[in-house]
Design an enzyme around this catalytic site. Structure first.
Site, PDB file in Angstrom:
ATOM      1  N   CYS A   1       0.100   3.704   2.833  1.00 40.69           N
ATOM      2  CA  CYS A   1       0.585   3.134   4.104  1.00 40.69           C
ATOM      3  C   CYS A   1       2.081   3.403   4.263  1.00 40.69           C
ATOM      4  O   CYS A   1       2.542   3.783   5.345  1.00 40.69           O
ATOM      5  CB  CYS A   1       0.349   1.626   4.143  1.00 40.69           C
ATOM      6  SG  CYS A   1      -1.385   1.130   4.071  1.00 40.69           S
TER       7      CYS A   1
ATOM      8  N   CYS B   1       0.832  -1.209   0.000  1.00 37.07           N
ATOM      9  CA  CYS B   1       0.000   0.000   0.000  1.00 37.07           C
ATOM     10  C   CYS B   1       0.867   1.260   0.000  1.00 37.07           C
ATOM     11  O   CYS B   1       1.574   1.528   0.974  1.00 37.07           O
ATOM     12  CB  CYS B   1      -0.919  -0.055   1.224  1.00 37.07           C
ATOM     13  SG  CYS B   1      -1.788   1.476   1.600  1.00 37.07           S
TER      14      CYS B   1
END
Length: 147
Positions: free
Chosen positions: A72, A69
């Site tokens: 993230c 991600c």
């Protein structure tokens, strides 16, 4: 008699009772003698997740994330800095939703990164999406432990 707090050791998972007045004195675990605060987020798995959430008297901030991600990975340094800045008034932890899919399903994580704050095992706040450090700390501020 002063208030005592229960803290789960990030190294051996022993539950320690610490006087609230001594929280800022860099306490060590009574069992393994290592620091109870490490200045970095603790990686949790399904095996130790419930113990850390239910046995800590401090708010536990969980970053549900995944290695693939992009947002993230962008937020990771901010979350790490928040762990440095906000200890010992909160415990910041990370859960890799790719490796711990059952935890992601259990908490109905639909997008990542998702931050959730737990107190005594109960979710009290949630925020989805990457946050810069200032926004992250402002969001956490009302939930921090106050001695």
């Amino acid at each position: 008699m002063s208030e005592s707090l229960h803290l789960v050791c990030p190294h051996c998972a022993a539950v320690n009772r610490i006087p609230a007045a001594k929280l800022g004195d860099a306490p060590n675990c009574g069992q393994c003698k290592q620091p109870l605060f490490t200045g970095e987020p603790l990686e949790l798995s399904a095996a130790n997740f419930d113990r850390h959430l239910s046995r800590n008297d401090l708010p536990v901030v969980v970053d549900f994330w995944a290695p693939w991600c992009g947002p993230c990975r962008t937020m990771a340094p901010n979350f790490h800095q928040a762990a440095i800045d906000l200890e010992p008034y909160a415990r910041l932890v990370k859960v890799d939703t790719e490796a711990e899919q059952q935890l992601a399903a259990r908490f109905n994580i639909r997008s990542i990164p998702t931050l959730a704050i737990f107190l005594h095992g109960r979710e009290i706040a949630r925020q989805s999406g990457a946050l810069d450090l200032g926004t992250l700390k402002r969001w956490l501020q009302p939930h921090l432990y106050r001695p």
